[in-house]
Design a protein around this motif. Structure first.
Motif, PDB file in Angstrom:
ATOM      1  N   GLU A 168       0.814  -1.222   0.000  1.00  0.00           N
ATOM      2  CA  GLU A 168       0.000   0.000   0.000  1.00  0.00           C
ATOM      3  C   GLU A 168       0.846   1.269   0.000  1.00  0.00           C
ATOM      4  O   GLU A 168       0.316   2.376  -0.015  1.00  0.00           O
ATOM      5  CB  GLU A 168      -0.959  -0.003   1.195  1.00  0.00           C
ATOM      6  N   GLY A 169       2.169   1.119   0.017  1.00  0.00           N
ATOM      7  CA  GLY A 169       3.073   2.258   0.059  1.00  0.00           C
ATOM      8  C   GLY A 169       3.674   2.416   1.440  1.00  0.00           C
ATOM      9  O   GLY A 169       3.111   1.950   2.436  1.00  0.00           O
ATOM     10  N   THR A 170       4.808   3.072   1.505  1.00  0.00           N
ATOM     11  CA  THR A 170       5.550   3.216   2.756  1.00  0.00           C
ATOM     12  C   THR A 170       6.194   4.598   2.802  1.00  0.00           C
ATOM     13  O   THR A 170       6.719   5.072   1.791  1.00  0.00           O
ATOM     14  CB  THR A 170       6.646   2.131   2.853  1.00  0.00           C
ATOM     15  N   ARG A 171       6.167   5.204   3.972  1.00  0.00           N
ATOM     16  CA  ARG A 171       6.855   6.482   4.158  1.00  0.00           C
ATOM     17  C   ARG A 171       8.358   6.287   3.985  1.00  0.00           C
ATOM     18  O   ARG A 171       8.911   5.259   4.368  1.00  0.00           O
ATOM     19  CB  ARG A 171       6.605   7.027   5.564  1.00  0.00           C
ATOM     20  N   ILE A 172       8.996   7.312   3.463  1.00  0.00           N
ATOM     21  CA  ILE A 172      10.444   7.254   3.251  1.00  0.00           C
ATOM     22  C   ILE A 172      11.168   7.078   4.578  1.00  0.00           C
ATOM     23  O   ILE A 172      12.144   6.326   4.669  1.00  0.00           O
ATOM     24  CB  ILE A 172      10.933   8.495   2.488  1.00  0.00           C
ATOM     25  N   THR A 173      10.681   7.717   5.638  1.00  0.00           N
ATOM     26  CA  THR A 173      11.322   7.571   6.942  1.00  0.00           C
ATOM     27  C   THR A 173      11.245   6.127   7.431  1.00  0.00           C
ATOM     28  O   THR A 173      12.193   5.612   8.027  1.00  0.00           O
ATOM     29  CB  THR A 173      10.680   8.500   7.989  1.00  0.00           C
ATOM     30  N   VAL A 174      10.133   5.456   7.160  1.00  0.00           N
ATOM     31  CA  VAL A 174       9.973   4.053   7.558  1.00  0.00           C
ATOM     32  C   VAL A 174      10.891   3.171   6.724  1.00  0.00           C
ATOM     33  O   VAL A 174      11.538   2.255   7.249  1.00  0.00           O
ATOM     34  CB  VAL A 174       8.498   3.611   7.448  1.00  0.00           C
ATOM     35  N   LEU A 175      10.968   3.434   5.420  1.00  0.00           N
ATOM     36  CA  LEU A 175      11.879   2.674   4.559  1.00  0.00           C
ATOM     37  C   LEU A 175      13.315   2.812   5.058  1.00  0.00           C
ATOM     38  O   LEU A 175      14.053   1.820   5.132  1.00  0.00           O
ATOM     39  CB  LEU A 175      11.782   3.152   3.109  1.00  0.00           C
ATOM     40  N   ALA A 176      13.700   4.033   5.401  1.00  0.00           N
ATOM     41  CA  ALA A 176      15.063   4.280   5.890  1.00  0.00           C
ATOM     42  C   ALA A 176      15.318   3.519   7.178  1.00  0.00           C
ATOM     43  O   ALA A 176      16.375   2.890   7.338  1.00  0.00           O
ATOM     44  CB  ALA A 176      15.277   5.778   6.092  1.00  0.00           C
ATOM     45  N   GLU A 177      14.362   3.544   8.077  1.00  0.00           N
ATOM     46  CA  GLU A 177      14.518   2.830   9.347  1.00  0.00           C
ATOM     47  C   GLU A 177      14.650   1.327   9.112  1.00  0.00           C
ATOM     48  O   GLU A 177      15.522   0.671   9.679  1.00  0.00           O
ATOM     49  CB  GLU A 177      13.307   3.116  10.236  1.00  0.00           C
TER      50      GLU A 177
ATOM     51  N   ASP B 292      14.033   8.682  -5.045  1.00  0.00           N
ATOM     52  CA  ASP B 292      13.973   9.626  -6.168  1.00  0.00           C
ATOM     53  C   ASP B 292      14.412   8.977  -7.477  1.00  0.00           C
ATOM     54  O   ASP B 292      13.801   9.198  -8.530  1.00  0.00           O
ATOM     55  CB  ASP B 292      14.831  10.858  -5.893  1.00  0.00           C
ATOM     56  N   SER B 293      15.460   8.157  -7.419  1.00  0.00           N
ATOM     57  CA  SER B 293      15.925   7.515  -8.656  1.00  0.00           C
ATOM     58  C   SER B 293      14.912   6.482  -9.150  1.00  0.00           C
ATOM     59  O   SER B 293      14.732   6.311 -10.359  1.00  0.00           O
ATOM     60  CB  SER B 293      17.318   6.904  -8.477  1.00  0.00           C
ATOM     61  N   LEU B 294      14.224   5.815  -8.229  1.00  0.00           N
ATOM     62  CA  LEU B 294      13.187   4.850  -8.641  1.00  0.00           C
ATOM     63  C   LEU B 294      11.938   5.568  -9.153  1.00  0.00           C
ATOM     64  O   LEU B 294      11.268   5.066 -10.067  1.00  0.00           O
ATOM     65  CB  LEU B 294      12.849   3.903  -7.493  1.00  0.00           C
ATOM     66  N   VAL B 295      11.643   6.730  -8.611  1.00  0.00           N
ATOM     67  CA  VAL B 295      10.535   7.541  -9.148  1.00  0.00           C
ATOM     68  C   VAL B 295      10.881   7.972 -10.570  1.00  0.00           C
ATOM     69  O   VAL B 295      10.062   7.849 -11.491  1.00  0.00           O
ATOM     70  CB  VAL B 295      10.256   8.759  -8.242  1.00  0.00           C
ATOM     71  N   ALA B 296      12.116   8.445 -10.779  1.00  0.00           N
ATOM     72  CA  ALA B 296      12.554   8.894 -12.105  1.00  0.00           C
ATOM     73  C   ALA B 296      12.500   7.761 -13.121  1.00  0.00           C
ATOM     74  O   ALA B 296      12.209   7.992 -14.301  1.00  0.00           O
ATOM     75  CB  ALA B 296      13.968   9.479 -12.025  1.00  0.00           C
ATOM     76  N   GLY B 297      12.756   6.536 -12.673  1.00  0.00           N
ATOM     77  CA  GLY B 297      12.715   5.382 -13.567  1.00  0.00           C
ATOM     78  C   GLY B 297      11.322   4.807 -13.780  1.00  0.00           C
ATOM     79  O   GLY B 297      11.152   3.857 -14.541  1.00  0.00           O
TER      80      GLY B 297
ATOM     81  N   LEU C  52       5.258   8.930  -5.717  1.00  0.00           N
ATOM     82  CA  LEU C  52       5.158   9.556  -4.402  1.00  0.00           C
ATOM     83  C   LEU C  52       3.778  10.183  -4.297  1.00  0.00           C
ATOM     84  O   LEU C  52       3.307  10.832  -5.237  1.00  0.00           O
ATOM     85  CB  LEU C  52       6.233  10.631  -4.221  1.00  0.00           C
ATOM     86  N   MET C  53       3.128   9.965  -3.154  1.00  0.00           N
ATOM     87  CA  MET C  53       1.785  10.504  -2.940  1.00  0.00           C
ATOM     88  C   MET C  53       1.653  10.942  -1.495  1.00  0.00           C
ATOM     89  O   MET C  53       2.389  10.458  -0.635  1.00  0.00           O
ATOM     90  CB  MET C  53       0.746   9.447  -3.290  1.00  0.00           C
ATOM     91  N   PRO C  54       0.714  11.838  -1.222  1.00  0.00           N
ATOM     92  CA  PRO C  54       0.510  12.244   0.176  1.00  0.00           C
ATOM     93  C   PRO C  54       0.047  11.052   1.016  1.00  0.00           C
ATOM     94  O   PRO C  54      -0.716  10.202   0.557  1.00  0.00           O
ATOM     95  CB  PRO C  54      -0.586  13.308   0.099  1.00  0.00           C
ATOM     96  N   ASP C  55       0.533  10.998   2.244  1.00  0.00           N
ATOM     97  CA  ASP C  55       0.112   9.959   3.180  1.00  0.00           C
ATOM     98  C   ASP C  55      -1.283  10.321   3.685  1.00  0.00           C
ATOM     99  O   ASP C  55      -1.474  11.398   4.247  1.00  0.00           O
ATOM    100  CB  ASP C  55       1.101   9.890   4.349  1.00  0.00           C
ATOM    101  N   PRO C  56      -2.280   9.444   3.486  1.00  0.00           N
ATOM    102  CA  PRO C  56      -3.638   9.775   3.946  1.00  0.00           C
ATOM    103  C   PRO C  56      -3.722   9.985   5.461  1.00  0.00           C
ATOM    104  O   PRO C  56      -4.598  10.702   5.931  1.00  0.00           O
ATOM    105  CB  PRO C  56      -4.481   8.573   3.521  1.00  0.00           C
ATOM    106  N   ALA C  57      -2.801   9.394   6.213  1.00  0.00           N
ATOM    107  CA  ALA C  57      -2.803   9.552   7.672  1.00  0.00           C
ATOM    108  C   ALA C  57      -2.172  10.875   8.096  1.00  0.00           C
ATOM    109  O   ALA C  57      -2.418  11.344   9.203  1.00  0.00           O
ATOM    110  CB  ALA C  57      -2.059   8.389   8.324  1.00  0.00           C
ATOM    111  N   ASP C  58      -1.349  11.472   7.235  1.00  0.00           N
ATOM    112  CA  ASP C  58      -0.674  12.729   7.553  1.00  0.00           C
ATOM    113  C   ASP C  58      -0.274  13.379   6.234  1.00  0.00           C
ATOM    114  O   ASP C  58       0.711  12.985   5.606  1.00  0.00           O
ATOM    115  CB  ASP C  58       0.558  12.464   8.423  1.00  0.00           C
TER     116      ASP C  58
ATOM    117  N   ALA D 244       3.318  14.169   5.161  1.00  0.00           N
ATOM    118  CA  ALA D 244       4.253  13.084   4.820  1.00  0.00           C
ATOM    119  C   ALA D 244       3.917  12.524   3.446  1.00  0.00           C
ATOM    120  O   ALA D 244       2.793  12.650   2.954  1.00  0.00           O
ATOM    121  CB  ALA D 244       4.168  11.986   5.873  1.00  0.00           C
ATOM    122  N   LYS D 245       4.895  11.884   2.844  1.00  0.00           N
ATOM    123  CA  LYS D 245       4.703  11.263   1.530  1.00  0.00           C
ATOM    124  C   LYS D 245       4.905   9.755   1.635  1.00  0.00           C
ATOM    125  O   LYS D 245       5.745   9.274   2.386  1.00  0.00           O
ATOM    126  CB  LYS D 245       5.696  11.833   0.521  1.00  0.00           C
ATOM    127  N   LEU D 246       4.109   9.047   0.853  1.00  0.00           N
ATOM    128  CA  LEU D 246       4.262   7.601   0.725  1.00  0.00           C
ATOM    129  C   LEU D 246       4.920   7.297  -0.608  1.00  0.00           C
ATOM    130  O   LEU D 246       4.582   7.897  -1.631  1.00  0.00           O
ATOM    131  CB  LEU D 246       2.899   6.904   0.734  1.00  0.00           C
TER     132      LEU D 246
END
Length: 150
Positions: free
Chosen positions: A52-61, A75-80, A85-91, A94-96
């Motif tokens: 369903e998507g993951t916040r970048i901060t969570v991916l980093a952790e 960013d490189s995977l978005v470019a490819g 990237l989309m707004p997080d519905p919970a906040d 943040a971006k998912l």
């Protein structure tokens, strides 16, 4: 780094060497499937992203890296065309990061190549030994994770 003396290899080395060989094989196969721009470093994103998507901060952790480094990979995977990237519905601040169809196809290709490597291992060392190896690795992971949590 290959060991040149008679000392026994560390457990880390014994685990790392096959993983590095597997990873090399997987990512070397991607260009022939139309994914020439994905590098092994992108596995830090691909193996940790939720459907369903993951916040970048969570991916980093999850990957044990800085938010900035993860942001660069995202960013490189978005470019490819592998992620959106989309707004997080919970906040909304943040971006998912979420997989696109192309991203899902890349992961499916990696899984298929991994299964091919597993079949190769089964042919070379035997299915019984491969099953034992899988069981031992699962047990080792459980024990070491339990120790981390205690």
């Amino acid at each position: 780094m290959q060991q040149t003396d008679d000392r026994p290899k560390s457990l880390g080395s014994l685990l790392r060497q096959p993983y590095q060989a597997l990873q090399h094989r997987l990512y070397q196969a991607l260009p022939q499937h139309g994914f020439a721009d994905i590098r092994a470093a992108h596995s830090a994103v691909l193996r940790h992203i939720d459907p369903e998507g993951t916040r970048i901060t969570v991916l980093a952790e999850r990957a044990g890296m800085t938010k900035q480094s993860m942001g660069y990979l995202v960013d490189s995977l978005v470019a490819g065309g592998y992620l959106n990237l989309m707004p997080d519905p919970a906040d909304g601040r943040a971006k998912l990061a979420a997989l696109t169809q192309r991203g899902t196809a890349a992961i499916q290709t990696l899984l298929e190549e991994s299964a091919a490597c597993e079949r190769l291992l089964a042919q070379r060392i035997g299915e019984e030994k491969l099953a034992q190896l899988r069981e031992l690795l699962e047990q080792a992971g459980e024990v070491l994770l339990q120790e981390m949590d205690s």
